[in-house]
Design an enzyme around this catalytic site. Structure first.
Site, PDB file in Angstrom:
ATOM      1  N   SER A  61      40.131  -9.876 -24.383  1.00  0.00           N
ATOM      2  CA  SER A  61      38.896 -10.047 -23.618  1.00  0.00           C
ATOM      3  C   SER A  61      39.092 -10.996 -22.429  1.00  0.00           C
ATOM      4  CB  SER A  61      37.793 -10.546 -24.551  1.00  0.00           C
ATOM      5  OG  SER A  61      36.536 -10.506 -23.942  1.00  0.00           O
ATOM      6  N   ASP A 114      34.926  -9.063 -17.072  1.00  0.00           N
ATOM      7  CA  ASP A 114      36.036  -9.801 -17.685  1.00  0.00           C
ATOM      8  C   ASP A 114      37.170  -8.822 -17.982  1.00  0.00           C
ATOM      9  OD1 ASP A 114      34.871  -8.463 -19.830  1.00  0.00           O
ATOM     10  OD2 ASP A 114      35.309 -10.056 -21.265  1.00  0.00           O
ATOM     11  N   ASP A 153      38.322  -7.054 -20.428  1.00  0.00           N
ATOM     12  CA  ASP A 153      38.112  -5.742 -21.053  1.00  0.00           C
ATOM     13  C   ASP A 153      36.770  -5.139 -20.669  1.00  0.00           C
ATOM     14  OD1 ASP A 153      36.578  -7.524 -22.562  1.00  0.00           O
ATOM     15  OD2 ASP A 153      36.886  -6.425 -24.427  1.00  0.00           O
ATOM     16  N   ASP A 158      33.644  -5.822 -21.089  1.00  0.00           N
ATOM     17  CA  ASP A 158      32.468  -5.713 -21.950  1.00  0.00           C
ATOM     18  C   ASP A 158      31.428  -6.782 -21.620  1.00  0.00           C
ATOM     19  OD1 ASP A 158      33.738  -7.941 -22.994  1.00  0.00           O
ATOM     20  OD2 ASP A 158      33.663  -7.264 -25.082  1.00  0.00           O
TER      21      ASP A 158
END
Length: 445
Positions: A102, A241, A243, A245
């Site tokens: 992440s 960010d 990833d 999400d």
């Protein structure tokens, strides 16, 4: 049972150090593959990743683990976490895997697991898989070993789904947008979505090299985005960010708009469109008191959960609620997605911006937040929160905030950090309390 592998958001750690080693990744594949082999059909797992260098290693190890227990593997390459959740469900896969840490630096990596319904696994499912990781694997017979293949249209499928969340009657033709993809998983799909909807797109963080993901860019460090928005006189800035999400917005004045303000705007809009089920928005204990008071005036309940988007999603599913999120920028809209999707959330903001005929700074300043301060204290070992001096400092702070504000202290689930947050109408009191507790924790650590 103590959790050796799974944390608050899957398995995460520094690459090539336990638990983020190739060996553990292979055993996770074997354990998760065996757990989700139910029924007589040919079983399939879908694997996506972000742009970290270590993604190649973890992907190969997972692939070996899954195929060794007889599960076929579909590799989609770099794709946002919500894209993996989406394709897991739409392709009728038995399991989905996202390889990502992440917002963490490139040196970390992680493994997130999704069930066939596109939702992150429950704690009970993670526990069952965790118990199997250190057990002998249930290996398939030679003729039943799984196969692996890559698909080329994963990004196109995700782009289509994201664009479908934007009203068909609207376009972004008049908007100049700056988009920071954090050199992460959305570096190709996010610019394409905004361009196809008609926006003029100025990009940052779209040149990943395996080492620069989240490096002075993205939602955790939007300073470059702020500068570029002002420099180009853009209407809005969007920071994802690693990833993708989560999302943070920057208005035309270069001011940061956090997840609480985004949630407030989306909840208000959803209520008007009869999409806010139960007249409830779900957020975590980190969300600002100002958000709670604003929503209350609209007759909207703010339901708080533990920190972590999984807890938000679980509460949303349990109550049938449709809007939830975190101050950090995870925004979950269950009428569009099963997990946080920074790009989908950004499109909801852009839809309101187009229809309102307002500047972003006007539209996105939805409520006046309470002064809030969050500081992190890194520690190397021990249990500093159990130290007598720390307990005493916390008790004193809670007494001084009684009826005036809130204090929240917790251990990070992904890093060796103690997070100290306070909020109250008096900013001096907030700073005094947080600084005192942080210093006490440092001494104890």
């Amino acid at each position: 049972m103590s959790r050796q592998y799974f944390g608050t958001d899957g398995i995460r750690g520094c690459t090539n150090k336990d638990p983020m080693t190739a060996d553990v990744a292979m055993r996770v594949g074997q354990a998760a593959g065996a757990y989700f082999k139910r029924g007589l059909h040919r079983h399939r797992v879908l694997i996506g990743k972000d742009t970290r260098l270590s993604g190649y290693m973890v992907e190969s190890a997972l692939m070996a683990g899954f195929t060794s227990v007889g599960m076929d593997v579909v590799l989609v390459g770099p794709l946002p976490t919500p894209g993996v959740a989406l394709l897991t469900r739409s392709m009728r896969a038995d399991l989905g895997v996202m390889i990502s840490a992440s917002h963490n630096p490139f040196s970390d990596n992680g493994i997130k697991l999704f069930g066939p319904n596109g939702y992150k696994l429950s704690e009970e499912e993670e526990k069952a898989i965790e118990e199997a990781i250190d057990q002998p694997p249930l290996l398939a017979a030679p003729a039943d070993i799984g196969r692996a293949r890559r698909i080329d249209d994963a990004q196109g499928r995700y782009i289509h789904a994201v664009k479908s969340s934007f009203p068909e009657s609207l376009r972004l033709d008049k908007l100049r947008l700056v988009l920071d993809c954090a050199n992460g998983a959305a570096y190709q799909v996010a610019p394409t979505v905004l361009w196809e909807l008609g926006a003029e797109v100025i990009t940052l963080g779209v040149a990943p090299n395996g080492l620069n993901i989240n490096d002075h860019c993205g939602s955790t460090d939007p300073s470059a985005l702020q500068k570029k928005v002002l420099e180009t006189r853009a209407d809005l800035g969007i920071a994802l960010d690693g990833d993708a999400d989560r999302v943070i917005i920057v208005d035309e004045k270069g001011e940061i708009v956090d997840g609480d303000q985004i949630m407030a705007l989306i909840a208000t809009s959803a209520q008007k469109r009869n999409l806010l089920k139960g007249n409830t928005t779900v957020a975590t204990v980190m969300s600002n008191l100002g958000l709670e008071r604003y929503l209350s005036k609209l007759g909207i309940q703010l339901l708080r959960t533990q920190v972590g988007d999984r807890h938000v999603v679980e509460a949303m599913r349990a109550g049938g609620y449709t809007v939830g999120g975190e101050q950090s920028g995870h925004i979950i809209l269950s009428y569009h997605t099963t997990t946080g999707d920074g790009l989908v959330a950004a499109l909801q903001v852009l839809a309101d911006l187009v229809q309102s005929d307002k500047k972003a700074s006007e539209l996105l300043h939805v409520f006046d937040p309470f002064p809030q301060l969050l500081k992190n204290v890194r520690y190397s070992s021990g249990q500093p929160l159990e130290d007598e001096s720390v307990c005493e400092a916390i008790s004193e702070a809670e007494e001084s905030l009684k009826g005036k504000g809130r204090l929240l202290i917790r251990k990070s689930g992904t890093e060796p950090l103690i997070r100290v947050m306070a909020e109250a109408e008096d900013p001096d009191l907030v700073h005094q309390i947080v600084d005192h507790i942080c210093e006490t924790v440092r001494r104890a650590a």
